[in-house]
Design a protein around this motif. Sequence first.
Motif, mmCIF file in Angstrom:
data_model
loop_
_atom_site.group_PDB
_atom_site.id
_atom_site.type_symbol
_atom_site.label_atom_id
_atom_site.label_comp_id
_atom_site.label_asym_id
_atom_site.label_seq_id
_atom_site.Cartn_x
_atom_site.Cartn_y
_atom_site.Cartn_z
ATOM 1 N N LEU A 25 -12.575 18.122 1.404
ATOM 2 C CA LEU A 25 -11.846 17.509 2.509
ATOM 3 C C LEU A 25 -10.368 17.498 2.151
ATOM 4 C CD1 LEU A 25 -14.097 14.426 3.355
ATOM 5 C CD2 LEU A 25 -13.913 16.561 4.612
ATOM 6 N N THR A 26 -9.574 18.192 2.941
ATOM 7 C CA THR A 26 -8.135 18.197 2.739
ATOM 8 C C THR A 26 -7.549 17.057 3.536
ATOM 9 O OG1 THR A 26 -8.232 20.585 2.487
ATOM 10 C CG2 THR A 26 -6.060 19.616 2.821
ATOM 11 N N VAL A 27 -6.908 16.127 2.844
ATOM 12 C CA VAL A 27 -6.417 14.894 3.461
ATOM 13 C C VAL A 27 -4.922 15.020 3.718
ATOM 14 C CG1 VAL A 27 -6.270 12.388 3.219
ATOM 15 C CG2 VAL A 27 -8.185 13.634 2.180
ATOM 16 N N PRO A 28 -4.498 15.062 5.002
ATOM 17 C CA PRO A 28 -3.075 15.228 5.301
ATOM 18 C C PRO A 28 -2.192 14.138 4.700
ATOM 19 C CG PRO A 28 -4.382 15.473 7.293
ATOM 20 C CD PRO A 28 -5.313 15.002 6.217
ATOM 21 N N GLU A 29 -2.729 12.943 4.542
ATOM 22 C CA GLU A 29 -1.926 11.821 4.048
ATOM 23 C C GLU A 29 -1.810 11.788 2.529
ATOM 24 O OE1 GLU A 29 -4.133 11.599 6.526
ATOM 25 O OE2 GLU A 29 -2.715 11.236 8.125
ATOM 26 N N ALA B 10 -5.160 9.187 9.661
ATOM 27 C CA ALA B 10 -4.276 8.285 8.915
ATOM 28 C C ALA B 10 -4.972 6.965 8.592
ATOM 29 C CB ALA B 10 -2.999 8.035 9.703
ATOM 30 N N ALA B 11 -5.763 6.457 9.532
ATOM 31 C CA ALA B 11 -6.464 5.187 9.297
ATOM 32 C C ALA B 11 -7.488 5.332 8.177
ATOM 33 C CB ALA B 11 -7.140 4.710 10.582
ATOM 34 N N ILE B 12 -8.232 6.423 8.181
ATOM 35 C CA ILE B 12 -9.235 6.640 7.139
ATOM 36 C C ILE B 12 -8.561 6.926 5.799
ATOM 37 C CG2 ILE B 12 -11.081 8.184 6.371
ATOM 38 C CD1 ILE B 12 -11.845 8.409 9.369
ATOM 39 N N ALA B 13 -7.506 7.736 5.812
ATOM 40 C CA ALA B 13 -6.792 8.031 4.568
ATOM 41 C C ALA B 13 -6.181 6.767 3.988
ATOM 42 C CB ALA B 13 -5.711 9.078 4.817
ATOM 43 N N VAL C 162 -8.721 16.183 -1.447
ATOM 44 C CA VAL C 162 -7.541 16.777 -2.074
ATOM 45 C C VAL C 162 -6.372 16.833 -1.103
ATOM 46 C CG1 VAL C 162 -8.878 18.222 -3.662
ATOM 47 C CG2 VAL C 162 -8.246 19.129 -1.431
ATOM 48 N N PRO C 163 -5.136 16.886 -1.645
ATOM 49 C CA PRO C 163 -3.984 17.205 -0.794
ATOM 50 C C PRO C 163 -3.969 18.708 -0.531
ATOM 51 C CG PRO C 163 -3.264 16.930 -3.049
ATOM 52 C CD PRO C 163 -4.737 16.601 -3.028
ATOM 53 N N ALA D 114 -9.681 12.953 -5.495
ATOM 54 C CA ALA D 114 -10.735 11.959 -5.678
ATOM 55 C C ALA D 114 -12.073 12.547 -5.267
ATOM 56 C CB ALA D 114 -10.432 10.710 -4.847
ATOM 57 N N ALA D 115 -13.130 11.908 -5.715
ATOM 58 C CA ALA D 115 -14.486 12.310 -5.359
ATOM 59 C C ALA D 115 -15.163 11.135 -4.660
ATOM 60 C CB ALA D 115 -15.268 12.694 -6.614
ATOM 61 N N ALA D 116 -16.035 11.448 -3.710
ATOM 62 C CA ALA D 116 -16.755 10.415 -2.992
ATOM 63 C C ALA D 116 -18.219 10.814 -2.874
ATOM 64 C CB ALA D 116 -16.157 10.195 -1.605
ATOM 65 N N ALA D 117 -19.096 9.840 -3.080
ATOM 66 C CA ALA D 117 -20.526 10.085 -2.937
ATOM 67 C C ALA D 117 -20.892 10.111 -1.459
ATOM 68 C CB ALA D 117 -21.315 8.996 -3.653
ATOM 69 N N ASP D 118 -22.064 10.604 -1.152
ATOM 70 C CA ASP D 118 -22.559 10.628 0.222
ATOM 71 C C ASP D 118 -22.853 9.194 0.646
ATOM 72 O OD1 ASP D 118 -23.871 11.000 2.625
ATOM 73 O OD2 ASP D 118 -25.130 12.630 1.882
ATOM 74 N N PRO D 119 -22.282 8.734 1.749
ATOM 75 C CA PRO D 119 -22.550 7.371 2.209
ATOM 76 C C PRO D 119 -24.044 7.117 2.458
ATOM 77 C CG PRO D 119 -20.702 8.274 3.402
ATOM 78 C CD PRO D 119 -21.293 9.394 2.596
#
Length: 171
Positions: free
Chosen positions: A150-154, A44-47, A115-116, A162-167
């Motif tokens: 990554l399936t995001v519960p929140e 939840a904190a990260i989402a 994604v949800p 959304a898309a995210a690049a590699d940190p």
Amino acid sequence: EVSTWTKKGCYIGITLETIDRDDVAAVRQIPRKLGLAAWRTLSAAIAGLFTANGGLGPYWPSSQAVTRLFAAEHGNLGASALSASSWDATVQAMFKQTEGGSSKRLGVRPKWLLVPIELEKTALTILKSPGEPATGNNDANVRAGTFGVLTVPEFTDANDWAAAADPADLP
């Protein structure tokens, strides 16, 4: 980046008598339940980073109220229904992003598709299909295996992704 420090959790009192009279293995379930609660709290904190400010995320970097983590200028916020073609458009848009204060392209590709649960099947189809999804031809799916899902519960809106690049590529 900085954030406020908070303490999470509580105290669980267990006596010797509780352990001795544990006929239904309730005491043995406590560590598992604590682990699940910690996982949900961290998730939840990260989402919260991704869902803040109407889904645009925090200002990045926080010291500059210039841009959001997810924004049209980054090309990493799904504005249309998730499909192989919309994912391809996202890959291209992120690749074409320019360096701050320069017109040079960053050339960074998305590492993660967030994604949800409602879009998980679609995302995995795009990720794993050997052929181009949703087409009648025999073209290869050249994006297969090039990102993670990554399936995001929140994530509660079935249309948002959304898309995210590699940190490691862009700290």
